[in-house]
Design a protein around this motif. Structure first.
Motif, PDB file in Angstrom:
ATOM      1  N   LYS A  83       0.817  -1.205   0.000  1.00 47.67           N
ATOM      2  CA  LYS A  83       0.000   0.000   0.000  1.00 47.67           C
ATOM      3  C   LYS A  83       0.856   1.262   0.000  1.00 47.67           C
ATOM      4  O   LYS A  83       0.470   2.276  -0.553  1.00 47.67           O
ATOM      5  CB  LYS A  83      -0.905  -0.002   1.223  1.00 47.67           C
ATOM      6  CG  LYS A  83      -2.116   0.867   1.040  1.00 47.67           C
ATOM      7  CD  LYS A  83      -3.179   0.535   2.048  1.00 47.67           C
ATOM      8  CE  LYS A  83      -4.423   0.000   1.358  1.00 47.67           C
ATOM      9  NZ  LYS A  83      -5.385  -0.530   2.304  1.00 47.67           N
ATOM     10  N   LEU A  84       1.982   1.207   0.679  1.00 45.68           N
ATOM     11  CA  LEU A  84       2.830   2.393   0.704  1.00 45.68           C
ATOM     12  C   LEU A  84       3.859   2.337  -0.406  1.00 45.68           C
ATOM     13  O   LEU A  84       4.901   2.964  -0.347  1.00 45.68           O
ATOM     14  CB  LEU A  84       3.498   2.538   2.062  1.00 45.68           C
ATOM     15  CG  LEU A  84       2.503   2.808   3.176  1.00 45.68           C
ATOM     16  CD1 LEU A  84       3.199   2.906   4.504  1.00 45.68           C
ATOM     17  CD2 LEU A  84       1.755   4.098   2.889  1.00 45.68           C
ATOM     18  N   MET A  88       1.700   5.204  -3.799  1.00 41.79           N
ATOM     19  CA  MET A  88       1.754   6.268  -2.813  1.00 41.79           C
ATOM     20  C   MET A  88       3.027   7.093  -2.952  1.00 41.79           C
ATOM     21  O   MET A  88       3.039   8.276  -2.638  1.00 41.79           O
ATOM     22  CB  MET A  88       1.612   5.697  -1.400  1.00 41.79           C
ATOM     23  CG  MET A  88       0.245   5.089  -1.133  1.00 41.79           C
ATOM     24  SD  MET A  88      -1.174   6.145  -1.605  1.00 41.79           S
ATOM     25  CE  MET A  88      -1.208   7.284  -0.222  1.00 41.79           C
ATOM     26  N   GLU A  89       4.097   6.477  -3.427  1.00 42.99           N
ATOM     27  CA  GLU A  89       5.323   7.256  -3.640  1.00 42.99           C
ATOM     28  C   GLU A  89       5.084   8.282  -4.754  1.00 42.99           C
ATOM     29  O   GLU A  89       5.488   9.442  -4.636  1.00 42.99           O
ATOM     30  CB  GLU A  89       6.486   6.313  -3.993  1.00 42.99           C
ATOM     31  CG  GLU A  89       7.818   7.024  -3.932  1.00 42.99           C
ATOM     32  CD  GLU A  89       9.014   6.079  -4.008  1.00 42.99           C
ATOM     33  OE1 GLU A  89       8.868   4.857  -3.779  1.00 42.99           O
ATOM     34  OE2 GLU A  89      10.108   6.586  -4.320  1.00 42.99           O
ATOM     35  N   ALA A  91       2.099   9.392  -5.516  1.00 41.06           N
ATOM     36  CA  ALA A  91       1.068  10.301  -5.006  1.00 41.06           C
ATOM     37  C   ALA A  91       1.665  11.438  -4.190  1.00 41.06           C
ATOM     38  O   ALA A  91       1.267  12.595  -4.338  1.00 41.06           O
ATOM     39  CB  ALA A  91       0.059   9.526  -4.158  1.00 41.06           C
ATOM     40  N   ALA A  92       2.619  11.119  -3.323  1.00 38.68           N
ATOM     41  CA  ALA A  92       3.201  12.141  -2.453  1.00 38.68           C
ATOM     42  C   ALA A  92       3.821  13.257  -3.289  1.00 38.68           C
ATOM     43  O   ALA A  92       3.572  14.445  -3.057  1.00 38.68           O
ATOM     44  CB  ALA A  92       4.243  11.509  -1.530  1.00 38.68           C
ATOM     45  N   PRO A 109      -6.976   5.062  -5.490  1.00 33.37           N
ATOM     46  CA  PRO A 109      -6.069   3.956  -5.188  1.00 33.37           C
ATOM     47  C   PRO A 109      -6.649   2.632  -5.665  1.00 33.37           C
ATOM     48  O   PRO A 109      -7.799   2.582  -6.103  1.00 33.37           O
ATOM     49  CB  PRO A 109      -5.988   3.984  -3.665  1.00 33.37           C
ATOM     50  CG  PRO A 109      -7.294   4.546  -3.219  1.00 33.37           C
ATOM     51  CD  PRO A 109      -7.744   5.493  -4.312  1.00 33.37           C
ATOM     52  N   PRO A 110      -5.865   1.565  -5.610  1.00 34.18           N
ATOM     53  CA  PRO A 110      -6.378   0.260  -6.014  1.00 34.18           C
ATOM     54  C   PRO A 110      -7.571  -0.122  -5.134  1.00 34.18           C
ATOM     55  O   PRO A 110      -7.515   0.016  -3.921  1.00 34.18           O
ATOM     56  CB  PRO A 110      -5.204  -0.690  -5.729  1.00 34.18           C
ATOM     57  CG  PRO A 110      -4.012   0.173  -5.510  1.00 34.18           C
ATOM     58  CD  PRO A 110      -4.503   1.502  -5.078  1.00 34.18           C
ATOM     59  N   LEU A 111      -8.645  -0.548  -5.771  1.00 37.75           N
ATOM     60  CA  LEU A 111      -9.844  -0.951  -5.036  1.00 37.75           C
ATOM     61  C   LEU A 111     -10.243  -2.344  -5.477  1.00 37.75           C
ATOM     62  O   LEU A 111      -9.959  -2.745  -6.593  1.00 37.75           O
ATOM     63  CB  LEU A 111     -11.000  -0.002  -5.349  1.00 37.75           C
ATOM     64  CG  LEU A 111     -10.895   1.439  -4.855  1.00 37.75           C
ATOM     65  CD1 LEU A 111     -12.086   2.241  -5.358  1.00 37.75           C
ATOM     66  CD2 LEU A 111     -10.845   1.472  -3.338  1.00 37.75           C
ATOM     67  N   VAL A 280       9.247  -0.027  -0.170  1.00 36.60           N
ATOM     68  CA  VAL A 280       9.279  -0.490   1.220  1.00 36.60           C
ATOM     69  C   VAL A 280       9.491  -2.000   1.289  1.00 36.60           C
ATOM     70  O   VAL A 280      10.262  -2.499   2.100  1.00 36.60           O
ATOM     71  CB  VAL A 280       7.956  -0.124   1.919  1.00 36.60           C
ATOM     72  CG1 VAL A 280       7.942  -0.666   3.333  1.00 36.60           C
ATOM     73  CG2 VAL A 280       7.770   1.380   1.928  1.00 36.60           C
ATOM     74  N   ARG A 283      13.042  -2.976   0.636  1.00 36.79           N
ATOM     75  CA  ARG A 283      13.940  -2.520   1.695  1.00 36.79           C
ATOM     76  C   ARG A 283      13.723  -3.238   3.008  1.00 36.79           C
ATOM     77  O   ARG A 283      14.614  -3.270   3.849  1.00 36.79           O
ATOM     78  CB  ARG A 283      13.764  -1.001   1.906  1.00 36.79           C
ATOM     79  CG  ARG A 283      14.513  -0.188   0.867  1.00 36.79           C
ATOM     80  CD  ARG A 283      14.250   1.288   1.038  1.00 36.79           C
ATOM     81  NE  ARG A 283      13.253   1.762   0.092  1.00 36.79           N
ATOM     82  CZ  ARG A 283      12.560   2.877   0.216  1.00 36.79           C
ATOM     83  NH1 ARG A 283      12.729   3.640   1.281  1.00 36.79           N
ATOM     84  NH2 ARG A 283      11.697   3.230  -0.705  1.00 36.79           N
ATOM     85  N   THR A 284      12.518  -3.795   3.232  1.00 35.31           N
ATOM     86  CA  THR A 284      12.236  -4.366   4.551  1.00 35.31           C
ATOM     87  C   THR A 284      12.121  -5.882   4.549  1.00 35.31           C
ATOM     88  O   THR A 284      11.945  -6.477   5.601  1.00 35.31           O
ATOM     89  CB  THR A 284      10.916  -3.810   5.135  1.00 35.31           C
ATOM     90  OG1 THR A 284       9.854  -4.103   4.234  1.00 35.31           O
ATOM     91  CG2 THR A 284      11.000  -2.312   5.347  1.00 35.31           C
TER      92      THR A 284
END
Lengths: 336, 336
Positions: A83-84, A88-89, A91-92, A109-111, A280, A283-284
């Motif tokens: 989601k992030l 969203m990257e 979008a910001a 956003p995706p729905l 994200v 990276r995570t």
């Protein structure tokens, strides 16, 4: 929670002793209005705290000064743990650029269901990596909404920001080879997004150059990590010689990591995993994933500016090329 | 890139052989229209592909069916490396909930300059953790825009979603103590955001309970990591007995980690670091940071629903309490 009562144009007209039309003309600088009358109207408006209705102004100008940002990816890839991510990257950065130009950015956003696009009052839209037959893009176009995409839309001349897909594919494949892989498989999404098609072409070329038998597996992107994992497990069972996976989307790369775990393979010694989007998830995850910095913030800003130029009717180049992508090597491929 | 020419109400009137008023009445179900005439109008509209102007409808209804999401944090804390943080996590969930209710969500992200709020045509706004005298909130309220906040605004009765700040503070402090810390310092932002005030109160209480001399350092949040690091270095130089830092925002926690590095202190053996927001920064820093899951997606959905209920004038409770926060222990505090 009602707001303070808002003075209307009638209140101003009454206070200034003129007609509503005169108020409108005086405040909007249209028609001929006696300077003293204009002065009286402006002062009455200021005293009453009257502000012309934004919506009425926009109705006159034909502009909503709002643009939409539309995800074209299924929820399994772009929502949930992602989601992030990509959307969203973009979008910001897009919201910031739009606001600085006096435009609002609305998120679509995706729905799980079809987005209620027809209720959006937008002057234009940015669509992210639309598939060749993307239904959302079609619906917007049938309403006459100008569109710009991030990543080209195949088979169309949609104005777009070029993320340099072939170069991204090269970076990933060359890196995997440098890290000792000589049997690289491609884990692809279904559909005909331009990124997929470009990656497949680069992969075919790369395979020929290095005399490597090409191995391409397609998985349904709406299944996310799980279909990625299943496709990867099947691939590795049939082709134990595969020593690297290049995954088209990060959800599939996570699936590849899970497949390696379930088969008892060590990453990166037995299997190297790389993917495109340095978000994200890359990276995570454990291990962290080698990916590519696409300069998405810049792509988002360029897309907004390209769209606004098109709305104004300014003569502009219809393709903006983003800066060269940069590989971000991480634990999932670094064999040491 | 002009769209297809859009049929107007006049085109429909001409095709159906009636007046524009009759078209409007027939399509909107107002006034008395002969059923056969209505039928003719509907058919003419369908053949021409006429769609009534959203903006004109909205002008009549007085609704834009758009809500804003407003960041009240400075760029140094909420932008830059935190761009995909708190604000965007709320944005993703809020956009989804709003769309499912037929509303668009407009983003007003952290900007270096004042956001051009007056050009936004919104029915209401969600403000994230506004400071007591937040200028953005004031500007929106002076325009009569209904507001809901995530986290209460001190000194006001703004409807809000309660993130349970005192409980969050307790989770962090109790955890640091369990991990062997007995001289915990608080690294705070300046200003009077409700989260800061609540955290300071819980910290004072906790210090009294455990006979621990309270040590609170304030840093200017607009300086981000750097002011956090500087404040922390000064604190540790003056109080070498400090063995844990509870940082109010993640940018400051990163500053604390840098301060420990520059002073040659090991994390977590010499210094434990914990912060509130379990975002990308906490998850990707080295070492990873202990933080708290605030259930932000749910808070965002609740805030949208609370705002929409207020717009409808529905009788609703003006505070929605989010589910209990959950500690996410990570390397920065786990001494065991």
């Amino acid at each position: 929670m009602a707001g303070p009562i808002r003075p209307t144009i009638s209140d101003v007209a009454r206070a200034a002793g003129v007609s509503r039309t005169t108020v409108s003309h005086a405040l909007n600088g249209i028609g001929k209005v006696d300077p003293r009358t204009r002065e009286r109207v402006v002062q009455a408006a200021a005293e009453l705290g009257y502000r012309p209705s934004l919506r009425a102004q926009r109705l006159r100008s034909g502009q909503s000064r709002t643009i939409g940002l539309v995800s074209s990816m299924p929820v399994a890839v772009a929502g949930g743990p992602s989601k992030l991510g990509f959307f969203m990257e973009v979008a910001a950065a897009a919201a910031e650029t739009a606001l600085l130009h006096g435009f609002a950015l609305v998120l679509v956003p995706p729905l799980d269901s079809d987005p209620p696009l027809d209720s959006l009052d937008i002057d234009g839209a940015i669509v992210i990596e639309p598939d060749q037959d993307d239904p959302t893009t079609k619906r917007l176009q049938s309403r006459g909404v100008p569109i710009v995409s991030i990543g080209p839309q195949r088979g169309t001349d949609l104005p777009h920001v070029d993320l340099r897909a072939p170069q991204v594919g090269r970076l990933l494949l060359d890196h995997l080879r440098e890290q000792g892989a000589d049997r690289i498989a491609l884990l692809m999404g279904s559909g005909h997004r331009s990124w997929y098609v470009d990656l497949a072409e680069v992969y075919a070329e790369f395979s020929r150059e290095h005399g490597m038998p090409p191995l391409v597996v397609e998985a349904d992107e709406s299944g996310g990590e799980e279909t990625g994992q299943a496709a990867c497990e099947e691939l590795l069972a049939q082709h134990p010689e595969v020593d690297a996976i290049c995954a088209s989307v990060d959800a599939f790369a996570i699936g590849a990591v899970r497949a390696a775990e379930s088969l008892g393979l060590d990453i990166p010694t037995d299997l190297r995993v790389a993917t495109r989007y340095d978000g994200v998830r890359a990276r995570t995850s454990t291990p962290t994933l080698t990916a590519v910095d696409l300069h998405l913030a810049q792509a988002a800003a360029s897309a907004v500016e390209l769209l606004l130029a098109n709305l104004k009717g300014t003569e502009v180049p219809q393709v903006v090329t983003n800066p060269p992508p940069r590989l971000v090597p991480r634990a999932s491929t670094l064999t040491g």
